[in-house]
Design a protein around this motif. Structure first.
Motif, PDB file in Angstrom:
ATOM      1  N   PRO A  73      -5.982   9.674 -25.832  1.00  0.00           N
ATOM      2  CA  PRO A  73      -6.190   8.461 -26.640  1.00  0.00           C
ATOM      3  C   PRO A  73      -7.595   7.899 -26.468  1.00  0.00           C
ATOM      4  O   PRO A  73      -8.257   8.110 -25.448  1.00  0.00           O
ATOM      5  CB  PRO A  73      -5.141   7.492 -26.079  1.00  0.00           C
ATOM      6  N   GLY A  74      -8.058   7.200 -27.500  1.00  0.00           N
ATOM      7  CA  GLY A  74      -9.366   6.569 -27.459  1.00  0.00           C
ATOM      8  C   GLY A  74     -10.296   7.131 -28.519  1.00  0.00           C
ATOM      9  O   GLY A  74      -9.881   7.896 -29.402  1.00  0.00           O
ATOM     10  N   LEU A  75     -11.578   6.749 -28.435  1.00  0.00           N
ATOM     11  CA  LEU A  75     -12.586   7.255 -29.366  1.00  0.00           C
ATOM     12  C   LEU A  75     -13.037   8.635 -28.906  1.00  0.00           C
ATOM     13  O   LEU A  75     -13.503   8.809 -27.784  1.00  0.00           O
ATOM     14  CB  LEU A  75     -13.779   6.298 -29.417  1.00  0.00           C
ATOM     15  N   ARG A  76     -12.890   9.639 -29.780  1.00  0.00           N
ATOM     16  CA  ARG A  76     -13.236  11.013 -29.454  1.00  0.00           C
ATOM     17  C   ARG A  76     -14.235  11.559 -30.480  1.00  0.00           C
ATOM     18  O   ARG A  76     -14.378  11.024 -31.586  1.00  0.00           O
ATOM     19  CB  ARG A  76     -11.986  11.901 -29.445  1.00  0.00           C
ATOM     20  N   TRP A  77     -14.886  12.629 -30.082  1.00  0.00           N
ATOM     21  CA  TRP A  77     -15.807  13.324 -30.993  1.00  0.00           C
ATOM     22  C   TRP A  77     -15.544  14.806 -30.922  1.00  0.00           C
ATOM     23  O   TRP A  77     -15.328  15.385 -29.848  1.00  0.00           O
ATOM     24  CB  TRP A  77     -17.252  13.066 -30.606  1.00  0.00           C
ATOM     25  N   THR A  78     -15.543  15.442 -32.086  1.00  0.00           N
ATOM     26  CA  THR A  78     -15.388  16.886 -32.142  1.00  0.00           C
ATOM     27  C   THR A  78     -16.322  17.436 -33.213  1.00  0.00           C
ATOM     28  O   THR A  78     -17.043  16.675 -33.884  1.00  0.00           O
ATOM     29  CB  THR A  78     -13.928  17.277 -32.450  1.00  0.00           C
ATOM     30  N   ILE A  79     -16.318  18.726 -33.386  1.00  0.00           N
ATOM     31  CA  ILE A  79     -17.203  19.368 -34.360  1.00  0.00           C
ATOM     32  C   ILE A  79     -16.910  18.809 -35.760  1.00  0.00           C
ATOM     33  O   ILE A  79     -15.747  18.801 -36.188  1.00  0.00           O
ATOM     34  CB  ILE A  79     -16.999  20.892 -34.337  1.00  0.00           C
ATOM     35  N   PRO A  80     -17.906  18.333 -36.478  1.00  0.00           N
ATOM     36  CA  PRO A  80     -17.661  17.683 -37.778  1.00  0.00           C
ATOM     37  C   PRO A  80     -16.966  18.567 -38.799  1.00  0.00           C
ATOM     38  O   PRO A  80     -16.348  18.050 -39.742  1.00  0.00           O
ATOM     39  CB  PRO A  80     -19.074  17.293 -38.242  1.00  0.00           C
ATOM     40  N   PHE A  81     -17.070  19.872 -38.657  1.00  0.00           N
ATOM     41  CA  PHE A  81     -16.450  20.770 -39.631  1.00  0.00           C
ATOM     42  C   PHE A  81     -14.925  20.832 -39.484  1.00  0.00           C
ATOM     43  O   PHE A  81     -14.232  21.322 -40.372  1.00  0.00           O
ATOM     44  CB  PHE A  81     -17.029  22.187 -39.493  1.00  0.00           C
ATOM     45  N   TYR A  82     -14.399  20.364 -38.364  1.00  0.00           N
ATOM     46  CA  TYR A  82     -12.956  20.402 -38.159  1.00  0.00           C
ATOM     47  C   TYR A  82     -12.251  19.408 -39.087  1.00  0.00           C
ATOM     48  O   TYR A  82     -12.687  18.260 -39.247  1.00  0.00           O
ATOM     49  CB  TYR A  82     -12.597  20.049 -36.719  1.00  0.00           C
ATOM     50  N   ILE A  83     -11.149  19.874 -39.685  1.00  0.00           N
ATOM     51  CA  ILE A  83     -10.265  18.978 -40.435  1.00  0.00           C
ATOM     52  C   ILE A  83      -9.235  18.429 -39.457  1.00  0.00           C
ATOM     53  O   ILE A  83      -8.571  19.181 -38.746  1.00  0.00           O
ATOM     54  CB  ILE A  83      -9.567  19.715 -41.594  1.00  0.00           C
ATOM     55  N   ARG A  84      -9.090  17.112 -39.411  1.00  0.00           N
ATOM     56  CA  ARG A  84      -8.239  16.461 -38.411  1.00  0.00           C
ATOM     57  C   ARG A  84      -7.029  15.837 -39.098  1.00  0.00           C
ATOM     58  O   ARG A  84      -7.160  14.895 -39.886  1.00  0.00           O
ATOM     59  CB  ARG A  84      -9.051  15.408 -37.657  1.00  0.00           C
ATOM     60  N   LYS A  85      -5.851  16.355 -38.764  1.00  0.00           N
ATOM     61  CA  LYS A  85      -4.596  15.842 -39.333  1.00  0.00           C
ATOM     62  C   LYS A  85      -3.873  14.998 -38.288  1.00  0.00           C
ATOM     63  O   LYS A  85      -3.625  15.448 -37.176  1.00  0.00           O
ATOM     64  CB  LYS A  85      -3.704  17.003 -39.780  1.00  0.00           C
TER      65      LYS A  85
END
Length: 278
Positions: A73-85
């Motif tokens: 939980p919380g503010l996270r960052w991942t690769i921008p190309f990932y689609i997040r469902k």
């Protein structure tokens, strides 16, 4: 394939880096085109920021391939190309409608259930079934129909497990059947209980009369057992204390009178013998 941990980092660190680079890029953008591309890349990184709520998951896919699940939980960052469902991992309730089925003895009954469930494996819930919530609803009702046909509504003898008299055993059996059906969808069943149970309207009156008759017979049997015990105790104490000696005929008469007094539904009116015993 099973659920796996997706790539992500603390989003606050990424925000700090982005805010640190952006001013320098704006100041030096006129001196070199490299700073322009650096500013564009810096701003593009903002797309990779996302928020994960408690008891919530984000399923990551990249060009149609599963890349993992983020549950931190919380503010996270991942690769921008990932689609997040987004997918909720919280407990949910499902209450089935009242369905008409036949019990183990063929009697038509109405029954309903309440199921408490949650998503356990986000990969299976996302990619093994089309709509996991609808899958839970349909499979829960199917399991309820199957389980209801395995038990009678009411006990015919003391050793028989029934829907009405053994709710804990029946609930555990129902939970097991539902869980077996939902394993393939990554769903965990926390609890399953019967919320409604009744005979179908067309036989409810007849079954009520049968239940009343069974209750009357059971009560009468208990009364007779108690009366026989009291008569036996009375005869035993009269004999041991030598209060009076009774021949077999008088004993039979005494037993008959005592049983009438003890087993009668109404108060009896005894006749007092003011003369001799015989």
């Amino acid at each position: 394939m099973n659920e796996k941990q997706g790539f992500s980092v603390n989003g606050y660190i990424v925000v700090f880096i982005i805010l640190s680079i952006a001013p320098f890029a704006l100041i030096n953008i006129s001196h070199s085109p490299v700073w322009f591309f650096l500013l564009i890349a810096d701003l593009a990184c903002l797309i990779g920021l996302f928020m994960v709520q408690p008891n919530q998951g984000r399923v990551l896919t990249l060009f149609g391939s599963y890349a993992g699940t983020i549950k931190t939980p919380g503010l996270r960052w991942t690769i921008p190309f990932y689609i997040r469902k987004n997918m909720s991992l919280r407990l949910r309730n499902f209450e089935s409608s009242r369905i008409k089925v036949n019990d183990a003895h063929g009697n038509p009954i109405e029954i309903a259930t309440v199921v408490v469930w949650s998503v356990k494996d986000t990969y299976d819930a996302s990619f093994e079934v089309d709509d996991y919530a609808m899958f839970v609803n349909i499979q829960s009702e199917a399991a309820l129909r199957n389980m209801s046909s395995c038990y009678p509504y009411d006990q015919q003898d003391s050793q028989e497990t029934s829907l009405r008299s053994d709710p804990e055993i029946v609930s555990e059996a129902l939970k097991t059947q539902i869980q077996e059906r939902l394993n393939k969808a990554g769903i965990h069943i926390h609890e399953a209980r019967i919320s409604h149970l009744a005979y179908a309207p067309e036989i409810a009156s007849a079954m009520l009369q049968r239940q009343q008759a069974s209750a009357i017979i059971a009560a009468r049997q208990k009364i007779v057992d108690g009366a026989v015990g009291m008569v036996d105790m009375a005869l035993t104490q009269l004999s041991q204390r030598e209060i009076v000696e009774l021949d077999e005929e008088r004993k039979a008469a005494m037993v008959s009178n005592l049983l009438v007094v003890l087993c009668s539904e109404r108060n009896t009116q005894p006749v007092v013998n003011a003369g001799s015993l015989y």
